[in-house]
Design a protein around this motif. Structure first.
Motif, short mmCIF file in Angstrom:
data_model
loop_
_atom_site.label_atom_id
_atom_site.label_comp_id
_atom_site.label_asym_id
_atom_site.label_seq_id
_atom_site.Cartn_x
_atom_site.Cartn_y
_atom_site.Cartn_z
N LEU A 199 7.02 1.83 -14.99
CA LEU A 199 8.26 1.53 -14.27
C LEU A 199 9.01 2.81 -13.91
O LEU A 199 8.84 3.84 -14.56
N PRO A 200 9.87 2.76 -12.86
CA PRO A 200 10.74 3.89 -12.55
C PRO A 200 11.74 4.08 -13.69
O PRO A 200 12.08 3.11 -14.38
N PRO A 201 12.25 5.27 -13.93
CA PRO A 201 11.97 6.48 -13.14
C PRO A 201 10.69 7.22 -13.58
O PRO A 201 10.32 8.22 -13.00
N TYR A 202 10.04 6.69 -14.63
CA TYR A 202 8.85 7.38 -15.11
C TYR A 202 7.71 7.30 -14.10
O TYR A 202 7.07 8.30 -13.79
N ALA A 203 7.45 6.12 -13.60
CA ALA A 203 6.35 5.91 -12.66
C ALA A 203 6.84 5.15 -11.44
O ALA A 203 7.76 4.32 -11.54
N ALA A 204 6.23 5.42 -10.31
CA ALA A 204 6.57 4.71 -9.08
C ALA A 204 6.02 3.29 -9.13
O ALA A 204 5.06 3.00 -9.83
N VAL A 205 6.67 2.39 -8.37
CA VAL A 205 6.18 1.03 -8.23
C VAL A 205 5.48 0.94 -6.87
O VAL A 205 6.10 1.19 -5.84
N TYR A 206 4.21 0.61 -6.88
CA TYR A 206 3.43 0.57 -5.65
C TYR A 206 3.34 -0.86 -5.13
O TYR A 206 3.19 -1.81 -5.90
N SER A 207 3.42 -0.99 -3.80
CA SER A 207 3.33 -2.32 -3.18
C SER A 207 1.90 -2.84 -3.15
O SER A 207 1.68 -4.05 -3.11
N SER A 208 0.93 -1.94 -3.15
CA SER A 208 -0.48 -2.32 -3.13
C SER A 208 -1.31 -1.13 -3.59
O SER A 208 -0.78 -0.01 -3.70
N TRP A 209 -2.60 -1.36 -3.80
CA TRP A 209 -3.44 -0.25 -4.23
C TRP A 209 -3.61 0.78 -3.11
O TRP A 209 -3.81 1.97 -3.39
N ILE A 210 -3.51 0.35 -1.87
CA ILE A 210 -3.57 1.29 -0.74
C ILE A 210 -2.34 2.18 -0.74
O ILE A 210 -2.43 3.40 -0.48
N ASP A 211 -1.18 1.59 -1.02
CA ASP A 211 0.06 2.37 -1.12
C ASP A 211 -0.05 3.40 -2.24
O ASP A 211 0.36 4.56 -2.09
N CYS A 212 -0.63 2.99 -3.37
CA CYS A 212 -0.85 3.90 -4.50
C CYS A 212 -1.76 5.04 -4.09
O CYS A 212 -1.49 6.21 -4.39
N TRP A 213 -2.84 4.72 -3.39
CA TRP A 213 -3.80 5.73 -2.93
C TRP A 213 -3.10 6.75 -2.03
O TRP A 213 -3.29 7.97 -2.17
N ARG A 214 -2.31 6.25 -1.09
CA ARG A 214 -1.64 7.14 -0.13
C ARG A 214 -0.65 8.06 -0.82
O ARG A 214 -0.58 9.26 -0.51
#
Length: 309
Positions: free
Chosen positions: A261-276
């Motif tokens: 979870l933020p602020p430690y980790a970003a929340v990604y909308s999808s695995w493609i968003d995470c990849w980017r």
């Protein structure tokens, strides 16, 4: 049956021995760096900041949680390994039987010389397809245990106890995320496995067929051919590592733990968003190495610069 049992015992033993290594690797993958980097030198003798490696990281975990702390998530991982081995074996047997009639027809064609030039390549495609089906099925069936394993591990970051026990973790995931929660990160994991398998087998075929001579023409060629599968497997795993990283990050993404979870980790909308995002940050190889880890640029560390002199 005996072969399956021996695989289960061997797999369980290797899982227990390798678990601390995987534990450290996962914590590094999610970006947890509890220890400051230290001055060192790279292979060219230039001064660099190096992040602590496997042993220093493991020592830090033991200092906080004791030696048993190195085995968080071991039970669900053992469940995944045991069930995965059985499913893989059964699916492989079924797929072999289902293709028996087709193989008979192909053999008839080969005897007539119709496919003589491409028989070896055909066999590679056939065996790889069978293995892909078996692996994919086992991965899908055991992925919920994989998700639980990863979430048990990253609880170390916030010293949480939200996921304790396999049954309790199943209830927690179902209550908060529904059935889809058990398959978080599945797509990049499947893609990585399939690409790695095909790359490994096709590269091995090319090397054995077009680079190395037949075993009868050289005393050491046969030995080299036996190693080609291992070498190509290593290369394939290196090339597909980003899929492993993205899959693990998505499995813990926004799961209610500090490490996801933020602020430690970003929340990604999808695995493609995470990849980017990882690609933009230059973090596609994070956690790939557990030794000689260069500290990322752009961060300030309060260390004694005189040690570089």
């Amino acid at each position: 049956m005996a072969d399956t049992l021996s695989q289960l015992y061997l797999g369980a033993g290797l899982t227990v021995l390798s678990h601390p290594l995987m534990y450290v690797k996962v914590l590094i993958q999610v970006g947890h760096e509890p220890l400051p980097p230290t001055p060192g030198r790279n292979i060219f003798g230039r001064p660099v900041f190096q992040l602590p490696g496997l042993f220093a990281y493991a020592k830090h975990i033991v200092k906080i949680d004791g030696k048993r702390g190195l085995f968080k998530g071991l039970v669900p991982r053992l469940c995944a390994g045991t069930i995965g081995t059985v499913v893989h074996s059964k699916v492989l047997q079924v797929s072999t039987l289902s293709m028996h009639y087709h193989d008979t027809k192909v053999t008839e064609c080969l005897e007539l010389g119709k496919l003589a030039g491409s028989s070896s390549l055909y066999r590679v495609f056939e065996e790889t397809t069978r293995e892909m089906i078996a692996r994919s099925t086992a991965t899908i069936v055991t992925h919920p245990f994989h998700v639980i394993t990863l979430r048990c591990m990253i609880q170390f970051i916030g010293q949480e106890t939200k996921y304790s026990g396999v049954f309790g973790s199943v209830v927690t995931i179902y209550r908060e995320e529904g059935l889809l929660g058990f398959f978080a990160g599945l797509i990049p994991r499947l893609l990585g496995d399939m690409i790695s398998l095909w790359l490994c087998n096709l590269l091995a075929y090319v090397i054995n067929t077009y680079i190395l001579e037949p075993p009868s023409q050289g005393s050491h060629i046969g030995e080299l051919r036996s190693y080609s599968q291992a070498v190509t497997g290593f290369l394939a795993s290196m090339l597909t590592y980003p899929f492993v990283l993205v899959s693990n990050l998505m499995a813990v993404n926004n799961c209610g733990l500090v490490g996801g979870l933020p602020p430690y980790a970003a929340v990604y909308s999808s695995w493609i968003d995470c990849w980017r995002q990882l690609s933009r940050e230059g973090n596609m190889g994070r956690g790939n190495s557990l030794f000689f880890r260069k500290a990322p640029a752009g961060r300030n560390y309060a260390l004694d610069q005189k040690r570089f002199v």
